[in-house]
Enzyme design. Structure first.
Site, mmCIF file in Angstrom:
data_model
loop_
_atom_site.group_PDB
_atom_site.id
_atom_site.type_symbol
_atom_site.label_atom_id
_atom_site.label_comp_id
_atom_site.label_asym_id
_atom_site.label_seq_id
_atom_site.Cartn_x
_atom_site.Cartn_y
_atom_site.Cartn_z
ATOM 1 N N HIS A 1 -12.877 -9.438 3.444
ATOM 2 C CA HIS A 1 -12.131 -8.430 4.201
ATOM 3 C C HIS A 1 -13.061 -7.270 4.529
ATOM 4 O O HIS A 1 -13.700 -6.702 3.645
ATOM 5 C CB HIS A 1 -10.942 -7.926 3.375
ATOM 6 C CG HIS A 1 -10.366 -6.627 3.861
ATOM 7 N ND1 HIS A 1 -9.259 -6.553 4.660
ATOM 8 C CD2 HIS A 1 -10.767 -5.344 3.650
ATOM 9 C CE1 HIS A 1 -8.994 -5.294 4.921
ATOM 10 N NE2 HIS A 1 -9.894 -4.536 4.322
ATOM 11 N N ASP B 1 -3.646 -12.961 10.310
ATOM 12 C CA ASP B 1 -3.203 -12.060 9.228
ATOM 13 C C ASP B 1 -1.684 -12.102 9.089
ATOM 14 O O ASP B 1 -1.048 -11.106 8.712
ATOM 15 C CB ASP B 1 -3.677 -10.632 9.470
ATOM 16 C CG ASP B 1 -3.964 -9.867 8.166
ATOM 17 O OD1 ASP B 1 -3.617 -10.386 7.087
ATOM 18 O OD2 ASP B 1 -4.507 -8.760 8.243
ATOM 19 N N GLU C 1 0.802 -1.225 0.000
ATOM 20 C CA GLU C 1 0.000 0.000 0.000
ATOM 21 C C GLU C 1 0.832 1.271 0.000
ATOM 22 O O GLU C 1 0.290 2.351 -0.228
ATOM 23 C CB GLU C 1 -0.934 0.030 1.225
ATOM 24 C CG GLU C 1 -2.080 -0.967 1.177
ATOM 25 C CD GLU C 1 -1.773 -2.247 1.924
ATOM 26 O OE1 GLU C 1 -2.715 -2.913 2.354
ATOM 27 O OE2 GLU C 1 -0.566 -2.576 2.070
#
Length: 386
Positions: free
Chosen positions: A195, A283, A70
């Protein structure tokens, strides 16, 4: 073969002191009295001296090929190595793609799944990623699940998140129908692993899907449901309607509008929602970013599988019986994902076992009866681990 003596077995239900015989990757026998075995078999023996023996964790949300991306190419998280899982008591993982489903695809994900399998770990995966249309090998979700033995569903598909492809209800229904039918054809889970971001729409799309379609609720599994307190309440309500919900063991700061994983599970179990419809995942390998008001990354952490054992120990320290806490890490995951032989200590099941020490750390870990951690030391490592 290996004989484990004097184990305090949680299967995950509490069975008390047992002896167990492992062989051929399976649990061959379990009983209260030590068996008389011929010397000619030359069976190895380990006396666990009353240590708690639990099923290996099934981490249902892992970025096995690495996550992130990201904040530019340098923010791509490397893939976790084998011992990062095993030393945390994780014996099976479900791999997936997140934000970056372009430079990382289903082919790379499958390569990592198969590599983990070659090293002894139980490993499966989801096709797709955050965005629609989903990244696939065959061109369709249904084709991927039907023709790849390791792919069992689609995910993690992002909703209520600025990084999502802003799917509509029709998009979600079409995707869920593909996964569901593929599951029927193959006997696999056939679920959509969703998600959840911080968006105000929360789980509205899932509620609409249940209200307007014939799809069974079990097809929809929202994850990260503890990231907002209001979102968690929505998730509990959906669990009462038949969905399975997944809590994430990520760090939560004091005063943050989120529930830590241990607190979330305690609240879930107190809510009256079915205890078999909740799980906790880590995660692991995924980026845990925070964003400013412009959607830019302003901080970043990385998930790790050790958060599962940390959460389990916190639950026990807070007074939850081990046999009530364990299903969210083991049996519930195996049942939803239709993984026979996993998530339980049962004769005929896979010998994926973890013996805990007095502090709750993984003292011994066996994958298919093969020791990966012995007396707290990693004894089997991945090919590129020192």
């Amino acid at each position: 073969m290996l004989l484990l003596r004097n184990a305090d077995v949680y299967a995950p239900e509490a069975l008390g002191r047992r002896h167990l015989l492992l062989g051929g990757g399976k649990l061959l026998w379990m009983g209260e009295a030590e068996p008389a075995l011929p010397d000619a078999l030359a069976i190895d023996t380990i006396d666990l001296d009353g240590a708690r023996l639990i099923p290996g964790f099934i981490d249902g949300h892992v970025h096995v090929s690495g996550g992130g991306g990201e904040a530019g190419y340098a923010s791509r998280v490397p893939a976790p190595l084998l011992s990062r899982y095993t030393r945390a008591g994780v014996t099976s993982v479900i791999g997936l793609l997140g934000t970056d489903d372009v430079s990382r695809g289903t082919n790379e994900l499958l390569s990592h799944v198969y590599a983990l399998r070659e090293q002894g770990l139980g490993a499966w995966g989801y096709c797709g990623g955050y965005h629609l249309p989903p990244t696939t090998l065959t061109g369709t979700v249904r084709g991927d699940i039907v023709f790849s033995d390791a792919l069992i569903g689609v995910g993690e598909v992002a909703i209520s998140d600025h990084r999502s492809s802003q799917p509509t209800l029709d998009d979600v229904l079409r995707l869920a129908s593909e996964a569901h039918v593929a599951g029927l054809m193959t006997g696999k889970a056939g679920i959509v692993h969703l998600h959840l971001g911080d968006g105000v729409r929360g789980l509205e799309l899932v509620r609409q899907a249940l209200d307007t379609s014939e799809l069974p609720p079990r097809v929809f599994q929202p994850t990260h449901v503890n990231r907002k307190k209001a979102l968690f309440e929505e998730a509990v309500a959906l669990a009462k309607r038949g969905c399975h919900v997944d809590i994430t063991a990520f760090p939560v700061e004091e005063g943050e509008d989120a529930w830590p994983a241990a607190e979330a599970l305690l609240r879930y179990l107190d809510s009256g929602a079915p205890p078999e419809r909740v799980s906790i995942s880590s995660d692991a390998g995924g980026c845990l970013p925070c964003f400013d008001e412009h959607g830019r990354v302003c901080g970043m952490d990385v998930g790790h599988s050790g958060a599962l054992l940390d959460t389990l120990n916190e639950l026990v320290a807070r007074g939850l019986l081990l046999e009530r806490a364990l299903p969210a890490f083991t049996r519930n995951v195996a049942d939803l994902l239709r993984l026979p032989g996993k998530g339980r200590i049962a004769v005929g099941g896979d010998a994926d076992l973890v013996a805990l020490d007095g502090q709750g750390a993984a003292r011994h870990v066996w994958l298919g009866g093969v020791a990966h951690v012995r007396a707290g030391d990693v004894v089997r490592r991945g090919m590129f681990e020192r």
